[in-house]
Design a protein around this motif. Structure first.
Motif, PDB file in Angstrom:
ATOM      1  N   PHE A  20     -89.120  10.311  -8.406  1.00  0.00           N
ATOM      2  CA  PHE A  20     -88.379   9.640  -7.336  1.00  0.00           C
ATOM      3  C   PHE A  20     -88.690  10.267  -5.977  1.00  0.00           C
ATOM      4  N   GLN A  21     -88.900  11.566  -5.939  1.00  0.00           N
ATOM      5  CA  GLN A  21     -89.293  12.197  -4.683  1.00  0.00           C
ATOM      6  C   GLN A  21     -90.645  11.675  -4.210  1.00  0.00           C
ATOM      7  N   ALA A  22     -91.561  11.495  -5.151  1.00  0.00           N
ATOM      8  CA  ALA A  22     -92.877  10.965  -4.796  1.00  0.00           C
ATOM      9  C   ALA A  22     -92.778   9.542  -4.260  1.00  0.00           C
ATOM     10  N   ALA A  23     -91.710   8.818  -4.662  1.00  0.00           N
ATOM     11  CA  ALA A  23     -91.488   7.463  -4.173  1.00  0.00           C
ATOM     12  C   ALA A  23     -90.738   7.450  -2.841  1.00  0.00           C
ATOM     13  N   GLY A  24     -90.517   8.631  -2.268  1.00  0.00           N
ATOM     14  CA  GLY A  24     -89.906   8.712  -0.947  1.00  0.00           C
ATOM     15  C   GLY A  24     -88.408   8.909  -0.947  1.00  0.00           C
ATOM     16  N   CYS A  25     -87.823   9.232  -2.090  1.00  0.00           N
ATOM     17  CA  CYS A  25     -86.375   9.400  -2.194  1.00  0.00           C
ATOM     18  C   CYS A  25     -85.976  10.862  -1.989  1.00  0.00           C
ATOM     19  N   ARG A  26     -84.713  11.037  -1.614  1.00  0.00           N
ATOM     20  CA  ARG A  26     -84.111  12.367  -1.535  1.00  0.00           C
ATOM     21  C   ARG A  26     -83.285  12.535  -2.809  1.00  0.00           C
ATOM     22  N   VAL A  27     -83.542  13.587  -3.587  1.00  0.00           N
ATOM     23  CA  VAL A  27     -82.964  13.711  -4.923  1.00  0.00           C
ATOM     24  C   VAL A  27     -82.144  14.990  -5.036  1.00  0.00           C
ATOM     25  N   LEU A  28     -80.950  14.861  -5.605  1.00  0.00           N
ATOM     26  CA  LEU A  28     -80.143  16.009  -6.010  1.00  0.00           C
ATOM     27  C   LEU A  28     -79.966  15.943  -7.515  1.00  0.00           C
ATOM     28  N   GLY A  29     -80.254  17.045  -8.210  1.00  0.00           N
ATOM     29  CA  GLY A  29     -80.077  17.102  -9.649  1.00  0.00           C
ATOM     30  C   GLY A  29     -78.778  17.796 -10.021  1.00  0.00           C
ATOM     31  N   VAL A  30     -78.197  17.369 -11.136  1.00  0.00           N
ATOM     32  CA  VAL A  30     -77.075  18.058 -11.766  1.00  0.00           C
ATOM     33  C   VAL A  30     -77.519  18.387 -13.183  1.00  0.00           C
ATOM     34  N   GLU A  31     -77.456  19.663 -13.562  1.00  0.00           N
ATOM     35  CA  GLU A  31     -78.003  20.099 -14.847  1.00  0.00           C
ATOM     36  C   GLU A  31     -77.135  21.221 -15.428  1.00  0.00           C
ATOM     37  N   PRO A  32     -76.662  21.087 -16.677  1.00  0.00           N
ATOM     38  CA  PRO A  32     -75.787  22.122 -17.226  1.00  0.00           C
ATOM     39  C   PRO A  32     -76.502  23.400 -17.642  1.00  0.00           C
ATOM     40  N   ASP A  33     -77.800  23.356 -17.889  1.00  0.00           N
ATOM     41  CA  ASP A  33     -78.536  24.523 -18.367  1.00  0.00           C
ATOM     42  C   ASP A  33     -79.157  25.244 -17.178  1.00  0.00           C
ATOM     43  N   PRO A  34     -78.698  26.467 -16.858  1.00  0.00           N
ATOM     44  CA  PRO A  34     -79.244  27.151 -15.670  1.00  0.00           C
ATOM     45  C   PRO A  34     -80.728  27.461 -15.774  1.00  0.00           C
ATOM     46  N   ARG A  35     -81.265  27.586 -17.000  1.00  0.00           N
ATOM     47  CA  ARG A  35     -82.701  27.852 -17.154  1.00  0.00           C
ATOM     48  C   ARG A  35     -83.518  26.644 -16.722  1.00  0.00           C
ATOM     49  N   MET A  36     -83.062  25.457 -17.115  1.00  0.00           N
ATOM     50  CA  MET A  36     -83.744  24.244 -16.685  1.00  0.00           C
ATOM     51  C   MET A  36     -83.606  24.067 -15.176  1.00  0.00           C
TER      52      MET A  36
ATOM     53  N   ILE B 237     -80.701   9.859  -4.265  1.00  0.00           N
ATOM     54  CA  ILE B 237     -80.644   9.701  -5.705  1.00  0.00           C
ATOM     55  C   ILE B 237     -79.947  10.908  -6.313  1.00  0.00           C
ATOM     56  N   LEU B 238     -78.984  10.662  -7.187  1.00  0.00           N
ATOM     57  CA  LEU B 238     -78.368  11.717  -7.982  1.00  0.00           C
ATOM     58  C   LEU B 238     -78.936  11.621  -9.392  1.00  0.00           C
ATOM     59  N   ASP B 239     -79.566  12.710  -9.849  1.00  0.00           N
ATOM     60  CA  ASP B 239     -80.220  12.745 -11.153  1.00  0.00           C
ATOM     61  C   ASP B 239     -79.358  13.578 -12.097  1.00  0.00           C
ATOM     62  N   VAL B 240     -78.691  12.911 -13.042  1.00  0.00           N
ATOM     63  CA  VAL B 240     -77.751  13.555 -13.958  1.00  0.00           C
ATOM     64  C   VAL B 240     -78.522  14.092 -15.166  1.00  0.00           C
ATOM     65  N   GLY B 241     -78.299  15.366 -15.498  1.00  0.00           N
ATOM     66  CA  GLY B 241     -79.048  15.977 -16.582  1.00  0.00           C
ATOM     67  C   GLY B 241     -80.518  16.034 -16.254  1.00  0.00           C
ATOM     68  N   CYS B 242     -80.838  16.528 -15.063  1.00  0.00           N
ATOM     69  CA  CYS B 242     -82.203  16.405 -14.537  1.00  0.00           C
ATOM     70  C   CYS B 242     -83.207  17.273 -15.272  1.00  0.00           C
ATOM     71  N   GLY B 243     -82.750  18.214 -16.108  1.00  0.00           N
ATOM     72  CA  GLY B 243     -83.689  19.051 -16.841  1.00  0.00           C
ATOM     73  C   GLY B 243     -84.596  19.825 -15.911  1.00  0.00           C
ATOM     74  N   THR B 244     -85.887  19.771 -16.175  1.00  0.00           N
ATOM     75  CA  THR B 244     -86.867  20.482 -15.345  1.00  0.00           C
ATOM     76  C   THR B 244     -87.285  19.692 -14.118  1.00  0.00           C
ATOM     77  N   GLY B 245     -86.729  18.497 -13.954  1.00  0.00           N
ATOM     78  CA  GLY B 245     -87.020  17.707 -12.757  1.00  0.00           C
ATOM     79  C   GLY B 245     -88.140  16.701 -12.914  1.00  0.00           C
ATOM     80  N   ILE B 246     -88.442  16.296 -14.148  1.00  0.00           N
ATOM     81  CA  ILE B 246     -89.557  15.365 -14.362  1.00  0.00           C
ATOM     82  C   ILE B 246     -89.332  14.066 -13.590  1.00  0.00           C
ATOM     83  N   GLU B 247     -88.216  13.380 -13.858  1.00  0.00           N
ATOM     84  CA  GLU B 247     -87.990  12.107 -13.164  1.00  0.00           C
ATOM     85  C   GLU B 247     -87.600  12.341 -11.712  1.00  0.00           C
ATOM     86  N   ALA B 248     -86.974  13.478 -11.407  1.00  0.00           N
ATOM     87  CA  ALA B 248     -86.629  13.773 -10.013  1.00  0.00           C
ATOM     88  C   ALA B 248     -87.880  13.804  -9.141  1.00  0.00           C
ATOM     89  N   ARG B 249     -88.936  14.436  -9.640  1.00  0.00           N
ATOM     90  CA  ARG B 249     -90.176  14.504  -8.860  1.00  0.00           C
ATOM     91  C   ARG B 249     -90.810  13.130  -8.714  1.00  0.00           C
TER      92      ARG B 249
END
Length: 296
Positions: A83-99, A69-81
């Motif tokens: 999808f990870q909990a559902a057994g997926c491998r996730v890569l996030g792309v996020e423009p804000d380095p703090r997030m 799964i590619l998570d665009v604008g993943c922020g702090t990773g709310i939806e990424a986590r």
């Protein structure tokens, strides 16, 4: 929130993806953002996983189906986590380095870039998702890039929370904004008919997918739900909304005080009605001679 926020993108006549100051303002308090922002319906995550192609990966003697799964604008990773909990491998792309730093600390791989400028380096994915973030992406260029990184049959599925304030809060919210930030353009009208206002955004997303030339016909998936917030819970979340991330501390305090008084008058809590809507399409187009999907 007003139409300048991450949750309420301008419904028509504007290009939110060009408003980089707002788009990259949410990392000012990444911990609060992650703590207070609502998760997405489990049924949405499950449906995206079920509709994505996946691939077989041999692990010792077992063959397991692993989704990338590619998570665009993943922020702090709310939806990424999720999808990870559902057994997926996730890569996030996020423009804000703090997030991005926060998401990494919570276990999500993240690369810092806008999606338009991000280098996939030949990697492919089963689904490209975006949780309340696709309005910060150019709708045509973003869809075309998603098509280039998706495997055949892969899913593009940007989704947004649409929320409806209790009517008694809206007038208070508008007055508080006008007092705290008289120079900030605020339009609360979309909040009175939130789904109708958001339909312009969903139409723009679908049109961008069509113009990219790489997908079948987009469709909408909708999931309705409610959440009740205490006064303190809602006031904790409000500073993460785009219109408020740009306010000076005294202006923010004034808005929160007004909203807190209104919630107290309602008995100390408010119930938000949410519709989470995904615009979904499967990758079907053919790559051209230059490795690009045609833009019609």
């Amino acid at each position: 929130m007003p139409t300048s926020s991450r949750d309420q993108p301008r419904p028509s006549g504007n290009e939110p993806h060009q408003a980089r100051r707002v788009a990259e303002s949410f990392g000012a308090d990444a911990e609060r953002y992650d703590r207070t922002r609502p998760h997405y319906p489990d049924a949405l995550v499950e449906r995206i996983v079920a509709a994505s192609p996946g691939r077989d990966v041999v692990d010792v003697a077992d063959v397991v189906d692993v989704l990338d799964i590619l998570d665009v604008g993943c922020g702090t990773g709310i939806e990424a986590r999720q999808f990870q909990a559902a057994g997926c491998r996730v890569l996030g792309v996020e423009p804000d380095p703090r997030m991005a730093r926060f998401a990494r600390r919570r276990g999500t791989d993240v690369e810092v870039a806008t999606f338009e400028d991000w280098d996939p380096a030949g990697r492919e994915f089963d689904a490209v998702v975006a949780g309340t973030a696709w309005h910060w992406v150019d709708p045509v260029a973003g869809a075309a890039k998603a098509a280039r990184v998706l495997r055949p049959g892969g899913l593009l599925a940007p989704f947004h929370h649409v929320f409806q304030y209790p009517p008694e809060i809206l007038d208070v919210l508008g007055a508080a904004y006008r007092q705290a930030a008289p120079d900030m353009p605020v339009n609360l009208d979309p909040l009175r008919q939130a789904l109708d206002a958001y339909q312009a955004l969903f139409t723009k997303i679908a049109d961008g997918i069509r113009r990219s030339g790489g997908f079948g016909e987009p469709e909408q998936w909708r999931f309705d739900w409610e959440r009740t917030y205490t006064r303190d819970q809602w006031l904790d979340q409000l500073p993460t909304h785009g219109g408020l991330t740009l306010l000076p501390p005294d202006g923010l305090a004034a808005v929160l005080a007004s909203i807190g008084t209104a919630i107290d008058a309602m008995g100390g809590s408010l119930t938000m009605s949410y519709a989470t809507v995904a615009v979904v399409a499967s990758r079907t187009g053919a790559v051209g001679s230059q490795g690009e999907f045609a833009v019609r």
